[in-house]
Design a protein around this motif. Sequence first.
Motif, short mmCIF file in Angstrom:
data_model
loop_
_atom_site.label_atom_id
_atom_site.label_comp_id
_atom_site.label_asym_id
_atom_site.label_seq_id
_atom_site.Cartn_x
_atom_site.Cartn_y
_atom_site.Cartn_z
N GLY A 100 0.74 -1.13 -0.02
CA GLY A 100 -0.18 0.04 -0.02
C GLY A 100 0.81 1.27 0.00
N VAL A 101 2.06 1.06 -0.66
CA VAL A 101 2.80 2.47 -0.63
C VAL A 101 3.39 2.55 -2.13
CG1 VAL A 101 3.62 2.14 1.98
CG2 VAL A 101 4.93 1.32 -0.12
N ASP A 102 3.73 3.67 -2.51
CA ASP A 102 3.92 4.18 -3.68
C ASP A 102 5.08 4.86 -4.14
OD1 ASP A 102 3.49 3.41 -6.35
OD2 ASP A 102 1.61 4.24 -6.59
N ASP A 103 6.22 4.46 -3.58
CA ASP A 103 7.59 5.32 -3.90
C ASP A 103 8.69 4.40 -3.63
OD1 ASP A 103 8.41 7.64 -5.00
OD2 ASP A 103 7.32 8.78 -3.13
N VAL A 104 9.70 4.58 -4.48
CA VAL A 104 11.08 3.87 -4.39
C VAL A 104 11.65 4.35 -3.18
CG1 VAL A 104 12.90 3.04 -5.51
CG2 VAL A 104 10.97 3.23 -6.86
N ILE A 105 12.26 3.30 -2.32
CA ILE A 105 12.95 3.89 -1.11
C ILE A 105 14.44 3.10 -0.96
CG2 ILE A 105 10.86 4.32 0.34
CD1 ILE A 105 11.34 1.53 1.74
N ILE A 106 15.21 3.33 -0.25
CA ILE A 106 16.56 3.21 -0.10
C ILE A 106 16.96 2.77 1.43
CG2 ILE A 106 17.64 5.23 -0.29
CD1 ILE A 106 19.84 4.26 -1.71
N GLY A 107 17.59 1.50 1.60
CA GLY A 107 17.98 1.10 2.81
C GLY A 107 19.50 0.63 2.86
#
Length: 256
Positions: A70-77
């Motif tokens: 339910g999320v819509d953005d690329v993220i980085i870890g």
Amino acid sequence: MTAASAFAAALDQAQRTVSPISQLAGDAPIGLDRAYATQHALIARRLGRGERAVGVKLGFTSRAKAVQMGVDDVIIGTLTDAMRIEDGSVFDPSGAIHARVEPELAFLLGAELDAASAGDPMAAVAGVAPALELIDSRFRDFRFSLDDVVADNASAAGFVIGPWTSPAALGDGLDNRAVTLEFDGRQTAIGSTGAILGDPRRALTAAARLAAAHGFALRAGTVLLAGAATAALPVPAHGLVEASVTGLGRVSVRIG
Ligand code: OOG
């Protein structure tokens, strides 16, 4: 306003005691900048205990994952050496709250990837490999906002890298290869590398952009996990979990 360091301490404690916590700020979003500041503070705690940063991971590069969570953005870890599991070796699910597994593609960086090199990102790549990622949200019921999951280091828990193939030996493109996930030899998910941003090479460009925006370095010799090609599945209680990518081979982890 709760400081990033306090959020980081709560997430660190949740991971170390294998006890889930509530979302960080209830209904009031903590904001993306504070979320990344929290993740950096969380990683600083781990590095302070002797872990080494060995790469980065991207999250939500596939539609299947974005829809699932339910999320819509690329993220980085951040990936550390403590999360690394040798191919064919063991992951102990009792050290995780509610681990899930995803089949992925990994890149090995042979040169620094930054805004300058992002125009031809494959030039910075020394190897491509099939990979498995173990994720484990520190949030109760695996439910979070985008800010929460950024703060929680993109749910990173473990990763396994299969055999590396050099870019020169890749042959056909990377954008249309079958990706499978198998539990004890039974196929449980199937996808395509094209699910990763249409072409996993775009993960390199996305990583360069996110790294510049949020204070990460993509150094030579480090690993970049491009994100899942299918939705994540709960880790079984025991058995063999394997992933394959056409033309790149297989990678496995034993659960138990
Ligand atoms: C966040 C991590 C997402 C991926 O490959 O998209 C991710 C999560 O789903 O808990 O690793």
